[in-house]
Design an enzyme around this catalytic site. Structure first.
Site, PDB file in Angstrom:
ATOM      1  N   ARG A  59      56.030  37.329  45.491  1.00 14.66           N
ATOM      2  CA  ARG A  59      55.385  37.120  44.266  1.00 14.66           C
ATOM      3  C   ARG A  59      54.844  35.942  44.287  1.00 14.66           C
ATOM      4  O   ARG A  59      55.161  34.622  44.283  1.00 14.66           O
ATOM      5  CB  ARG A  59      56.495  37.079  43.157  1.00 14.66           C
ATOM      6  CG  ARG A  59      56.036  36.636  41.756  1.00 14.66           C
ATOM      7  CD  ARG A  59      55.455  37.853  41.122  1.00 14.66           C
ATOM      8  NE  ARG A  59      56.287  38.902  40.857  1.00 14.66           N
ATOM      9  CZ  ARG A  59      55.554  40.238  40.983  1.00 14.66           C
ATOM     10  NH1 ARG A  59      54.365  40.380  40.741  1.00 14.66           N
ATOM     11  NH2 ARG A  59      56.441  41.132  40.608  1.00 14.66           N
ATOM     12  N   ARG A  82      50.449  45.300  51.141  1.00 14.85           N
ATOM     13  CA  ARG A  82      51.310  44.023  50.892  1.00 14.85           C
ATOM     14  C   ARG A  82      52.660  44.008  51.654  1.00 14.85           C
ATOM     15  O   ARG A  82      53.178  43.017  51.468  1.00 14.85           O
ATOM     16  CB  ARG A  82      51.177  43.398  49.500  1.00 14.85           C
ATOM     17  CG  ARG A  82      51.599  44.592  48.677  1.00 14.85           C
ATOM     18  CD  ARG A  82      51.550  44.090  47.098  1.00 14.85           C
ATOM     19  NE  ARG A  82      52.343  44.970  46.206  1.00 14.85           N
ATOM     20  CZ  ARG A  82      52.586  44.435  44.887  1.00 14.85           C
ATOM     21  NH1 ARG A  82      52.401  43.304  44.437  1.00 14.85           N
ATOM     22  NH2 ARG A  82      53.429  45.368  44.116  1.00 14.85           N
ATOM     23  N   HIS A 145      44.457  39.790  44.976  1.00 16.65           N
ATOM     24  CA  HIS A 145      45.516  39.514  43.497  1.00 16.65           C
ATOM     25  C   HIS A 145      45.730  37.945  43.690  1.00 16.65           C
ATOM     26  O   HIS A 145      47.011  37.469  43.855  1.00 16.65           O
ATOM     27  CB  HIS A 145      46.472  40.177  44.010  1.00 16.65           C
ATOM     28  CG  HIS A 145      47.381  40.344  42.363  1.00 16.65           C
ATOM     29  ND1 HIS A 145      47.889  39.491  41.757  1.00 16.65           N
ATOM     30  CD2 HIS A 145      47.847  41.530  42.074  1.00 16.65           C
ATOM     31  CE1 HIS A 145      48.525  39.899  40.795  1.00 16.65           C
ATOM     32  NE2 HIS A 145      48.662  41.160  41.036  1.00 16.65           N
ATOM     33  N   ASP A 188      46.797  41.536  30.420  1.00 19.06           N
ATOM     34  CA  ASP A 188      46.633  42.274  31.380  1.00 19.06           C
ATOM     35  C   ASP A 188      45.411  43.100  31.294  1.00 19.06           C
ATOM     36  O   ASP A 188      45.238  44.260  30.799  1.00 19.06           O
ATOM     37  CB  ASP A 188      47.933  43.240  31.648  1.00 19.06           C
ATOM     38  CG  ASP A 188      47.593  43.935  32.905  1.00 19.06           C
ATOM     39  OD1 ASP A 188      46.845  43.768  33.719  1.00 19.06           O
ATOM     40  OD2 ASP A 188      48.867  44.744  33.238  1.00 19.06           O
ATOM     41  N   GLU A 249      41.718  38.262  39.604  1.00 20.65           N
ATOM     42  CA  GLU A 249      41.912  38.948  40.834  1.00 20.65           C
ATOM     43  C   GLU A 249      40.458  39.830  40.966  1.00 20.65           C
ATOM     44  O   GLU A 249      39.742  40.103  39.982  1.00 20.65           O
ATOM     45  CB  GLU A 249      42.868  40.086  40.703  1.00 20.65           C
ATOM     46  CG  GLU A 249      44.502  39.693  40.294  1.00 20.65           C
ATOM     47  CD  GLU A 249      45.273  40.965  39.644  1.00 20.65           C
ATOM     48  OE1 GLU A 249      45.097  41.850  40.234  1.00 20.65           O
ATOM     49  OE2 GLU A 249      46.020  40.492  38.821  1.00 20.65           O
TER      50      GLU A 249
HETATM   51  O1  LIG Z   1      54.651  43.836  39.917  1.00 26.33           O
HETATM   52  P1  LIG Z   1      53.330  44.059  40.872  1.00 26.33           P
HETATM   53  O2  LIG Z   1      53.368  45.253  41.169  1.00 26.33           O
HETATM   54  O3  LIG Z   1      53.063  42.912  41.881  1.00 26.33           O
HETATM   55  O4  LIG Z   1      52.125  43.889  39.617  1.00 26.33           O
HETATM   56  C1  LIG Z   1      51.833  42.819  38.836  1.00 26.33           C
HETATM   57  C2  LIG Z   1      50.884  42.784  38.023  1.00 26.33           C
HETATM   58  O5  LIG Z   1      49.684  42.933  38.900  1.00 26.33           O
HETATM   59  C3  LIG Z   1      48.433  43.106  38.010  1.00 26.33           C
HETATM   60  O6  LIG Z   1      47.269  43.134  38.817  1.00 26.33           O
HETATM   61  C4  LIG Z   1      48.296  44.193  37.019  1.00 26.33           C
HETATM   62  O7  LIG Z   1      47.120  44.325  36.479  1.00 26.33           O
HETATM   63  C5  LIG Z   1      49.599  44.245  36.194  1.00 26.33           C
HETATM   64  O8  LIG Z   1      49.682  45.361  35.391  1.00 26.33           O
HETATM   65  C6  LIG Z   1      50.848  44.267  37.194  1.00 26.33           C
HETATM   66  O9  LIG Z   1      51.939  44.191  36.236  1.00 26.33           O
END
Ligand SMILES: O=P(O)(O)OC[C@H]1O[C@@H](O)[C@H](O)[C@@H](O)[C@@H]1O
Length: 284
Positions: A59, A82, A145, A188, A249
């Protein structure tokens, strides 16, 4: 220049230290977890609760969402890249002192395309993701991302999104400042650009810096923050982190998927630069 380290849990990292920047990249996901250009604070947010375990997405930093962006029934969110191990196949320093890395991911299942990620790590950060369809045609969606570290989300403005249509994916959308976008909490948004190149600038009034993202072969910009309640509900994030980052992103998300015939290649590109606010100027 680069040092390889393996954590107790078995994840391998490359740590880069040069006069131009420091950076860390996890070979799982070819995932940049830190980039700090000389003279600036860390640019990437990394959750204090991030899990560093094989098979789980980290994260923060810059996850590579590939070969699909977003949820898919019965399959991992944001694709298989990933949480998969990438192979470092080349590293060198160019004559300007940038570290160049290239990493490859050839999924065992050949119906998936193959990926090569090239990074240029220096005062600026450039990333180039080449996707080549192999045995099957491919309908690609993808994204870098980027989790950008901010002083306080509500003291940030995002330029370069004005008049661009977007799809709001947040279940309970809230009102934000617009023109420029001033996020006040959960959002979002998938912005669909008419062209595949351009610039977005994140102005951070608290850290007094501006981060510019230039993109090419990318028609989508996704802007995401889960808000306080959303962050609280995510075990690897936590309520206290919600306003410490904003994801901007670079990618090609639905409805801007890329169709590739076997043997065809598509390249997603972004370049990130940071300036102290006095030096920054609007991208438009
Ligand atoms: O929890 P993840 O899979 O890493 O995604 C996080 C977020 O990533 C973003 O790119 C999406 O637009 C969101 O909808 C999503 O919640």
């Amino acid at each position: 220049m680069t040092v390889r380290r393996t954590t107790n849990q078995g994840l391998s990292f490359l740590d880069v230290t040069t006069p131009l920047c420091t950076a860390s990249l996890c070979l799982q996901g070819a995932h940049l977890t830190s980039w700090k250009p000389a003279g600036h604070e860390e640019c990437l947010f990394l959750s204090p609760n991030a899990a560093f375990v094989p098979g789980k997405a980290i994260r923060g930093g810059i996850p590579v969402c590939w070969p699909w962006f977003g949820p898919r029934e019965g399959a991992p969110s944001h694709g298989i890249a990933r949480t998969s191990e990438w192979r470092l196949h080349h590293q060198e320093m160019d004559k300007c002192g940038n570290v160049l890395l290239s990493l490859a991911f050839y999924p065992e299942d050949e119906s998936y395309p193959a990926a090569i990620l090239r990074l240029t790590l220096g005062r600026t950060l450039a990333m180039r993701l080449e996707t080549t369809a192999r045995t099957q045609p491919c309908k690609l969606t993808e994204a870098f991302h980027n989790y950008f570290a901010v002083g306080n989300l509500t003291k940030c403005r995002v330029h370069g999104l004005e008049d661009i249509p977007f799809r709001e994916e947040a279940a309970q959308p809230m009102k934000h400042g617009e023109r420029p976008l001033t996020p006040l909490g959960c959002l979002d948004r998938v912005y669909n650009f008419p062209s595949c190149s351009g610039k977005t600038m994140l102005e951070d009034l608290m850290l007094n810096r501006a981060i510019t993202v230039e993109r090419n072969h990318a028609s989508s910009v996704i802007v995401w923050n889960p808000g306080q309640q959303g962050a609280k509900n995510m075990a690897d994030l936590g309520a206290e982190s919600w306003n410490k980052f904003l994801c901007i992103e670079t990618g090609n998300a639905e409805p801007r998927s890329i169709s590739l015939a076997p043997g065809q290649t598509h390249t997603l590109y972004q370049k990130i630069s940071v300036r102290h606010m006095e030096e920054a100027c609007s991208p438009r």
